[in-house]
Design an enzyme around this catalytic site. Structure first.
Site, PDB file in Angstrom:
ATOM      1  N   ASP A 250      -8.769   3.314  -2.709  1.00 27.74           N
ATOM      2  CA  ASP A 250      -9.840   3.838  -1.849  1.00 27.74           C
ATOM      3  C   ASP A 250     -11.034   4.344  -2.639  1.00 27.74           C
ATOM      4  OD1 ASP A 250      -8.042   3.210   0.042  1.00 27.74           O
ATOM      5  OD2 ASP A 250      -7.575   5.265   0.632  1.00 27.74           O
TER       6      ASP A 250
ATOM      7  N   ASP B  76       0.850  -1.193   0.000  1.00 27.94           N
ATOM      8  CA  ASP B  76       0.000   0.000   0.000  1.00 27.94           C
ATOM      9  C   ASP B  76       0.892   1.252   0.000  1.00 27.94           C
ATOM     10  OD1 ASP B  76      -2.298   1.585   0.212  1.00 27.94           O
ATOM     11  OD2 ASP B  76      -2.383   1.400   2.397  1.00 27.94           O
TER      12      ASP B  76
ATOM     13  N   GLU C 145       2.754   5.102  -3.983  1.00 30.83           N
ATOM     14  CA  GLU C 145       2.792   6.056  -5.122  1.00 30.83           C
ATOM     15  C   GLU C 145       4.083   6.866  -5.132  1.00 30.83           C
ATOM     16  OE1 GLU C 145       0.259   5.771  -2.901  1.00 30.83           O
ATOM     17  OE2 GLU C 145      -0.819   4.411  -4.222  1.00 30.83           O
TER      18      GLU C 145
HETATM   19  O1  MIG Z   1      -3.737   6.166   4.559  1.00 24.65           O
HETATM   20  O2  MIG Z   1      -3.730   0.972   5.707  1.00 24.65           O
HETATM   21  O3  MIG Z   1      -5.912   2.131   0.274  1.00 24.65           O
HETATM   22  O4  MIG Z   1      -6.948  -0.008   1.743  1.00 24.65           O
HETATM   23  O5  MIG Z   1      -6.962   0.230   4.530  1.00 24.65           O
HETATM   24  C1  MIG Z   1      -4.569   5.074   4.355  1.00 24.65           C
HETATM   25  C2  MIG Z   1      -4.866   1.754   5.806  1.00 24.65           C
HETATM   26  C3  MIG Z   1      -3.733   3.839   4.192  1.00 24.65           C
HETATM   27  C4  MIG Z   1      -4.948   3.029   2.253  1.00 24.65           C
HETATM   28  C5  MIG Z   1      -5.432   1.804   1.556  1.00 24.65           C
HETATM   29  C6  MIG Z   1      -6.499   1.147   2.379  1.00 24.65           C
HETATM   30  C7  MIG Z   1      -5.951   0.804   3.746  1.00 24.65           C
HETATM   31  C8  MIG Z   1      -5.435   2.064   4.434  1.00 24.65           C
HETATM   32  N1  MIG Z   1      -4.429   2.711   3.592  1.00 24.65           N
END
Ligand code: MIG
Length: 775
Positions: free
Chosen positions: A458, A382, A385
């Site tokens: 998201d 996650d 980017e």
């Molecule tokens: O700033 O890990 O897209 O699926 O639950 C949010 C917490 C960070 C973004 C991900 C989401 C995840 C969440 N993350």
């Protein structure tokens, strides 16, 4: 990788070098240097440097050079610059305007003429519609979702498929530049497409094939195929931010089993870590992860854990210490070589430079030691980017290892997620070389499919967001990423019962089938919305489990050919103008059509059935395609159709894919003039299929007024499934059956409503079935 192409033509335009390569007879590459000379020839996207090449005839004229290959005639002129490419049938497949390049403050701008009524597909997470004509986009991976609901920009892929409705074959373009790129797809001037690369050389690949499907195959050969996935990743998956402590995870697992709702995977989001330090476990919440994972495994669950790239700056934290010692481990500030700092979940962090092979190695080792060796089944990447808390982008110009080229981060920004997924993938294969990796990532770029699957990040628990997600899946697939899916039920905000039910109804047809929701939102498990929604959720997940053999064949096909699993209709029906902009219904493989209900309170919807005959999945009603029709769609019966001629292999329902292989396989036959279908079986987990330990069976046949013939080929390959019986279900409302013979022997059959059923022993040999209809 470094490429070894040799130009067939070079020139200069103003102070810039230009070159054309012909990697194959059907691929042209054009390079224009940003500076005086070309940068070294590296690509993050391309994964295969063995090019076939082609014979070229060259005619050099005064200001135009003509290059001829067996398939293409390429005309290139330099003063002013123009490029025109025609195929052997004389169709102009690619053309710049008369003055096709501008060197501007914004970078190198390349200007191509847009065809008549052109459609543009692909590009990953870019735009709100399937066809992108008339829009303009910036390619710059980022975490925008919270601000703009119908925008998702974690994984933008500058690969686009261009099609005109006049029967000229489609062409694909790939701008191989991992920095900021801007596309104007006719938004200002409908007759031209402008592609601008802000930094770096302008490197454009132009692909010529006869169809969208072949373009996708060619693209997969260039950038790498997705792996054959572990079969449990096709099962239903449950996630939330976050299930903790361990007791809560056990409760969720227990609920699935006692309620008899199939589930294969449970996710651990960031709260399993100690203060969000990557590759640690929170000692109070998860005191004994190994045991937890073992126990869950005994119940048939795999666990996938999240991994974020930011490494907390903390002298007492081993991962930080060790990476700091490694030197060049994190992204550096250009001006003084200091490691860059920004805040993310753990607080102040440095950001690993995954372009450095040593960093990938270390990262993989931590992943293996702290996660895989404890029993974690897959890795969810996650924030790559990368997303930052203090700034939209790194606050200072930064540099990265970058094949030793040491370019600025901004010049290769788009590949941060790609290289993180690469680290994760390479690490996985090191730890478990005999198994199939399951890597999930939010960010990616061209070629991401060779390391990882994608989820679309998201989204929101709104109807609008749901409809948008459908299109995103298709656009990802059209950019070469077949294994994709969205958070079912929506991530941000509270879901409501009807929305959840409708989302489940089509969500189970996605390649990736996971429910997920944000912290602070209401519960979002299949049972959280009352008994009737729970029944719908169960029924839909069960349907997915029944369809596993069909889905698995689609995945294997995707891995081998790059074809989408969820396909826009235009993939299969390119000559039907009615589907060219159709992004709110899709095909699953070639044979199943899903038209989700996307509005609250609607109990019917308008569906376009492509030409040919279709069967309504719930009623077996036979329908003539090539037209729009409104279908009833009460809750629990979303519009789903099967193409006439399809032979769909199905299994009995299991609670998870680790339950013993069924002894019985169903063949759901939907009569049509030509029958087709297939089955691929293997152990579902290991790499043994590479050595022929798999089994493939194809289904063929035909039907006329008197008879239907179905042939099951002799199994090809060494794998032996547990099957000892086939049960055929012939969906035929309007015909009565006189007799059924298998390999010449009459077998008893039964009719129940529209379905005629009989069984046949599995003999591991070819079977020929003949069904005689009553006259
Ligand atoms: O700033 O890990 O897209 O699926 O639950 C949010 C917490 C960070 C973004 C991900 C989401 C995840 C969440 N993350």
């Amino acid at each position: 990788m470094q490429l070894s192409l040799t130009p067939v033509w070079t020139s200069r335009v103003q102070d810039h070098a230009m070159a054309l390569d012909l990697p194959t007879d059907r691929i042209v590459r054009l390079r224009i240097s940003a500076g005086d000379e070309f940068a070294p020839d590296y690509s993050y996207a391309i994964a295969n440097d063995s090019w076939l090449g082609t014979d070229v005839e060259k005619e050099e004229g005064e200001d135009v050079t003509v290059l001829k290959t067996e398939s293409l005639a390429i005309e290139v002129g330099t003063e002013p610059f123009r490029l025109r490419i025609a195929d052997q049938d004389g169709h102009v497949r690619f053309e710049t305007t008369d003055d096709g390049i501008e060197f501007t403050k914004e970078g190198i701008c390349f200007i191509r003429s847009i065809g008549n009524a052109e459609r543009i597909y692909g590009m990953g997470e870019q735009g709100e519609t399937l066809d992108k004509i008339g829009h303009s986009f910036r390619f710059w991976n980022s975490d925008h979702s919270h601000h703009v609901p119908n925008r998702r920009q974690y994984c933008e892929i500058p690969f686009s498929i261009h099609m005109t409705p006049d029967g000229v074959p489609p062409t694909a373009l790939f701008l191989d530049n991992p920095g900021e790129v801007n596309y104007d797809l006719g938004s200002n001037d409908p007759s031209v497409m402008r592609m601008t690369a802000r930094t770096g050389d302008f490197v454009l690949w132009i692909l010529f094939e006869d169809s969208i499907k072949e373009l996708l195959s060619s693209w997969a050969r260039m950038t790498g195929h997705m792996e054959r996935p572990p079969v449990w990743s096709l099962g239903f998956q449950q996630c939330r931010w976050s299930y903790f402590p361990d007791k809560r995870v056990r409760e969720i697992a227990e609920e699935f089993r006692t309620r008899r709702i199939p589930c294969d995977v449970i996710y651990l989001d960031i709260d399993y870590m100690r203060g969000y330090r990557v590759f640690t476990w929170h000692s109070k919440r998860f005191p004994d992860p190994d045991k937890l994972l073992r126990d869950l495994r005994d119940q048939g669950f795999r666990v996938v854990t999240i991994v974020d790239p930011g490494v907390k700056i903390d002298e007492k934290y081993e991962v930080f210490q060790e990476l700091s010692k490694a030197g060049e481990a994190f992204i550096k500030r250009e001006k003084d070589g200091e490691y860059l700092v920004d805040r993310v979940w753990p607080g102040k962090c440095h950001f690993p430079d995954f372009t450095n092979p040593e960093v990938r190695l270390l990262w993989g080792e931590y992943q293996n030691r702290e996660l895989l060796e404890r029993g974690v089944a897959g890795v969810w990447n996650d924030m790559n980017e990368p997303a930052l808390f203090d700034h939209q982008d790194f606050a200072h110009p930064a540099s990265q290892h970058d094949f030793g080229l040491n370019r600025r981060h901004e010049e290769i920004h788009q590949i941060y997620g790609l290289t993180m997924a690469q680290a994760s993938y390479e690490g996985f294969l090191k730890a478990r070389p005999q198994e199939r990796p399951l890597i999930i990532t939010r960010s990616g770029w061209a070629g991401i499919q060779r390391y990882s699957m994608m989820w679309t990040g998201d989204n929101h628990s709104t109807w609008q967001s749901m409809a948008f997600c459908l299109q995103l899946n298709l656009s990802m697939a059209m950019a070469g990423v077949p294994f994709v899916g969205c958070d079912i039920g929506g991530f941000g905000g509270d879901c409501e019962a009807e929305l959840f039910a409708r989302w489940m109804e089509w969500g189970v047809f996605q390649p990736f089938c996971r429910v997920h929701s944000c912290r602070g939102t209401r519960d979002q498990e299949p049972w959280s919305f009352g008994g009737s929604v729970e029944r719908i959720a169960r029924q839909m997940i069960e349907l997915r489990m029944r369809l596993l053999p069909y889905l698995y064949a689609c995945f294997v096909h995707a891995a081998e050919t790059g074809q989408p699993i969820n396909r826009p209709l235009v993939c299969e029906y390119p000559n039907d103008a009615a589907v060219h902009r159709l992004g709110d219904q899709f095909l699953v493989g070639p044979d199943i059509l899903v038209a989700p209900v996307l509005f609250p309170g609607h109990d019917r919807r308008l569906v376009y059935l492509p030409p040919g005959v279709w069967y309504h999945f719930w009623s077996d009603q036979r329908l003539e395609g090539g037209r729009w029709e409104i279908f009833e769609a009460p809750l629990s019966q979303p519009p789903v159709f099967v193409r006439a001629g399809a032979v769909i292999p199905m299994h009995p329902v299991r609670q998870h894919t680790g339950e013993p292989e069924p002894r019985e396989t169903y063949l759901d036959v939907y009569p049509g003039t030509q029958l087709r279908g297939g089955l691929v079986e293997d152990d579902g987990l290991t790499q043994a299929w590479r050595n022929g330990i798999e089994s493939r069976i194809t289904f063929t046949g035909w039907q006329d007024d008197l008879e239907l013939r179905l042939y099951l080929s002799e199994p090809d390959g060494e794998y032996r499934s547990a099957r000892d019986r086939w049960t055929v279900r012939l969906h035929t409302e309007h015909r009565s059956v006189a007799s059924v013979t298998c390999n010449g022997v009459k077998v008893p059959f039964e009719r129940d409503g529209s379905v005629v059923t009989w069984s046949m022993d599995e003999e591991r040999a070819a079977i020929e079935v003949s069904v005689a209809f009553q006259r």
